[in-house]
Design an enzyme around this catalytic site. Structure first.
Site, PDB file in Angstrom:
ATOM      1  N   ASP A 252       0.864  -1.193   0.000  1.00  0.00           N
ATOM      2  CA  ASP A 252       0.000   0.000   0.000  1.00  0.00           C
ATOM      3  C   ASP A 252       0.902   1.246   0.000  1.00  0.00           C
ATOM      4  OD1 ASP A 252      -2.026   1.834   0.431  1.00  0.00           O
ATOM      5  OD2 ASP A 252      -2.584   1.064   2.409  1.00  0.00           O
TER       6      ASP A 252
ATOM      7  N   LYS B 174       1.020   3.951  -2.034  1.00  0.00           N
ATOM      8  CA  LYS B 174       0.412   5.267  -2.334  1.00  0.00           C
ATOM      9  C   LYS B 174       1.403   6.210  -2.996  1.00  0.00           C
ATOM     10  CE  LYS B 174      -3.043   5.123   1.370  1.00  0.00           C
ATOM     11  NZ  LYS B 174      -2.582   4.029   2.268  1.00  0.00           N
ATOM     12  N   PHE B 175       1.938   5.780  -4.137  1.00  0.00           N
ATOM     13  CA  PHE B 175       2.858   6.641  -4.889  1.00  0.00           C
ATOM     14  C   PHE B 175       2.140   7.933  -5.263  1.00  0.00           C
ATOM     15  CE2 PHE B 175       4.438   2.327  -5.756  1.00  0.00           C
ATOM     16  CZ  PHE B 175       5.777   2.486  -5.455  1.00  0.00           C
TER      17      PHE B 175
ATOM     18  N   ILE C 180       6.212  12.391  -9.743  1.00  0.00           N
ATOM     19  CA  ILE C 180       6.330  12.370 -11.212  1.00  0.00           C
ATOM     20  C   ILE C 180       6.745  10.968 -11.672  1.00  0.00           C
ATOM     21  CG2 ILE C 180       6.925  14.827 -11.331  1.00  0.00           C
ATOM     22  CD1 ILE C 180       9.860  13.881 -11.951  1.00  0.00           C
ATOM     23  N   GLY C 181       6.486  10.680 -12.936  1.00  0.00           N
ATOM     24  CA  GLY C 181       6.718   9.344 -13.481  1.00  0.00           C
ATOM     25  C   GLY C 181       8.112   8.805 -13.205  1.00  0.00           C
TER      26      GLY C 181
ATOM     27  N   THR D  12      10.310   9.591 -10.919  1.00  0.00           N
ATOM     28  CA  THR D  12      10.575   9.320  -9.496  1.00  0.00           C
ATOM     29  C   THR D  12       9.835   8.072  -9.024  1.00  0.00           C
ATOM     30  OG1 THR D  12      10.928  11.666  -9.085  1.00  0.00           O
ATOM     31  CG2 THR D  12      10.395  10.310  -7.169  1.00  0.00           C
TER      32      THR D  12
ATOM     33  N   TYR E 228     -15.098   3.336  10.003  1.00  0.00           N
ATOM     34  CA  TYR E 228     -15.324   1.926   9.700  1.00  0.00           C
ATOM     35  C   TYR E 228     -16.761   1.641   9.286  1.00  0.00           C
ATOM     36  CZ  TYR E 228     -10.830   1.013  11.973  1.00  0.00           C
ATOM     37  OH  TYR E 228      -9.507   1.000  12.301  1.00  0.00           O
TER      38      TYR E 228
HETATM   39  P1  5BU Z   1      -7.225  -0.424  10.008  1.00  0.00           P
HETATM   40  O1  5BU Z   1      -6.367  -0.891  11.134  1.00  0.00           O
HETATM   41  O2  5BU Z   1      -8.257  -1.478   9.555  1.00  0.00           O
HETATM   42  O3  5BU Z   1      -7.857   0.922  10.250  1.00  0.00           O
HETATM   43  O4  5BU Z   1      -6.180  -0.244   8.778  1.00  0.00           O
HETATM   44  C1  5BU Z   1      -6.561   0.227   7.535  1.00  0.00           C
HETATM   45  C2  5BU Z   1      -5.412   0.153   6.562  1.00  0.00           C
HETATM   46  O5  5BU Z   1      -5.845   0.617   5.283  1.00  0.00           O
HETATM   47  C3  5BU Z   1      -4.206   1.021   6.914  1.00  0.00           C
HETATM   48  O6  5BU Z   1      -3.046   0.331   6.486  1.00  0.00           O
HETATM   49  C4  5BU Z   1      -4.368   2.279   6.090  1.00  0.00           C
HETATM   50  O7  5BU Z   1      -3.119   2.820   5.689  1.00  0.00           O
HETATM   51  C5  5BU Z   1      -5.110   1.768   4.880  1.00  0.00           C
HETATM   52  N1  5BU Z   1      -6.032   2.739   4.264  1.00  0.00           N
HETATM   53  C6  5BU Z   1      -7.132   3.236   4.911  1.00  0.00           C
HETATM   54  O8  5BU Z   1      -7.391   2.905   6.063  1.00  0.00           O
HETATM   55  N2  5BU Z   1      -7.977   4.094   4.267  1.00  0.00           N
HETATM   56  C7  5BU Z   1      -7.764   4.511   2.994  1.00  0.00           C
HETATM   57  O9  5BU Z   1      -8.562   5.253   2.428  1.00  0.00           O
HETATM   58  C8  5BU Z   1      -6.611   3.987   2.347  1.00  0.00           C
HETATM   59  C9  5BU Z   1      -5.787   3.111   2.990  1.00  0.00           C
HETATM   60 BR1  5BU Z   1      -6.286   4.503   0.631  1.00  0.00          BR
END
Ligand code: 5BU
Length: 279
Positions: free
Chosen positions: A93, A95-96, A99-100, A102, A223
Site C-alpha cells: 500500500d 500510495k505513490f 512524477i513518473g 521518481t 469503519y
Molecule cells: P485499520 O487498522 O483497519 O484501520 O487499517 C486500515 C489500513 O488501510 C491502513 O493500512 C491504512 O493505511 C489503509 N487505508 C485506509 O485505512 N484508508 C484509505 O482510504 C486507504 C488506505 Br487509501
C-alpha cells in the site's frame, strides 16, 4: 450485459486481461475469501507471525513495508514463502504520488524493491496520467497491477466528486495496468462522458475502513461493516487491519485467528447475498 457487480469472482477471473487481477480473483474464488488483512506492525517477528496465522483465511496481504523497523530483505523472502504456503497475493500500500521518473525509481529500487515482490500496488491520481506511465514502465513487464486511490475512508477526504471521476477516467485510459481502485463503492460507469460507454470494463474495488466492532479510531478513520461494503456498496475486497490483529500487535494467535475467520465469513456471506440478489 451484467456488470461486475452481478458477476461471480470466477467468471470475472476468466475474462480479465491483467495477470495480477486474474490471480487475485482466482485466489478469492479458490479460498472463498474476499478478505485482505492489512498488517501494520513495526517488528518483523510480529508481522510474520500474524500473516502465518491469518494466511488460511485471506486472499491478500496488504503491507506498509516502510513501517518495519528491523527491516532487511529476508522479511520479504519469508513473506513470499508464506504467500506460497497459504496461497495469497501481496499488495504493498505504497500510495505513490510523484512524477513518473521518481515513482519508477521508488517502485523498482531503494531498500524495498517493491515491484519485485508485490503483485499489486497503488497510487494517488493527483500527478495525472504520467504517474501511471512511470509505474507501468516497471510493473507491466513483471505482470503487476495498479490500483488508483479514487476515494479514501477518512473523515474529510478530498478525494470526492470531480477528483474521483477523473481518477476513473485515468484508469479507463490504461486498462492493461490499472486494474481498479481503492474506493468505498463500485465505480462502474463513473465519469463517463456523453456518448461514451462502459463496455465490458471490470474494475476491482478494494476497500479499507472495515470494522465490525467500532465506528472509528479517533484519528479520522471511519469503519463500515463487510455487509455495507460488499453488499450495499458493491466492493470486491474488504481490507481489515486492527479489527483482526487488535491493539497488542496480534500477541494472541488464537484471537487473531478467530477474528480472521469472522471477517472472512462476513465478507463471503455478503458477496453470496449480492450474487443471489442479482442472479
Ligand atoms: P485499520 O487498522 O483497519 O484501520 O487499517 C486500515 C489500513 O488501510 C491502513 O493500512 C491504512 O493505511 C489503509 N487505508 C485506509 O485505512 N484508508 C484509505 O482510504 C486507504 C488506505 Br487509501
Amino acid at each position: 450485459m451484467a456488470t461486475s457487480f452481478t458477476q461471480t469472482y470466477a467468471s470475472r477471473a476468466e475474462k480479465h486481461a491483467n495477470q495480477a487481477a486474474r490471480a487475485l480473483l482466482e485466489t478469492i474464488e479458490r479460498k472463498r475469501s474476499n478478505l485482505c488483512v492489512s498488517v501494520d506492525v513495526t517488528k518483523q517477528a510480529d508481522f510474520l507471525r500474524i500473516i502465518d496465522v491469518v494466511g488460511p483465511y485471506i486472499c491478500l496481504v496488504k503491507t506498509h513495508v516502510d513501517v518495519i523497523e528491523d527491516f532487511d530483505y529476508s522479511v520479504i523472502e519469508r513473506l513470499q514463502e508464506l504467500s506460497t504456503k497459504h496461497d495469497f497475493q501481496i499488495f504493498e500500500d505504497r500510495k505513490f504520488a510523484d512524477i513518473g521518473n521518481t515513482v519508477a525509481l521508488q517502485y523498482s529500487s531503494g531498500v524495498h524493491k517493491i515491484a519485485h515482490w508485490s503483485h499489486l500496488t497503488n497510487a494517488h491520481p493527483v500527478p495525472g496520467p504520467s504517474i501511471i506511465t512511470g509505474l507501468a514502465s516497471v510493473g507491466l513487464p513483471l505482470g503487476r497491477g495498479l490500483l488508483l486511490l479514487a476515494e479514501m475512508s477518512t473523515k474529510g477526504s478530498l478525494a470526492t466528486g470531480a477528483y474521483t471521476e477523473e481518477a476513473v477516467r485515468m484508469a479507463r485510459a490504461s486498462p492493461d495496468f490499472v486494474i481498479g481502485f481503492i474506493a468505498q463503492r463500485r465505480m462502474d460507469g463513473v465519469g463517463l462522458r456523453e456518448g461514451e460507454s462502459a463496455g465490458d470494463e471490470d474494475f476491482l474495488i478494494l476497500t479499507p475502513g472495515v470494522g465490525l466492532d467500532t465506528k472509528g479510531d479517533g484519528m479520522g478513520q471511519q469503519y463500515r461493516t463487510p455487509r455495507q461494503v460488499v453488499l450495499e456498496s458493491g466492493c470486491d475486497v474488504i481490507i481489515v487491519g486492527r479489527g483482526i490483529y487488535g491493539k497488542d500487535n496480534g500477541a494472541n494467535p488464537d484471537a487473531v485467528r478467530a477474528q480472521a475467520e469472522r471477517y472472512r465469513e462476513e465478507g463471503w456471506k455478503a458477496y453470496q447475498e449480492r450474487i443471489a440478489a442479482t442472479s
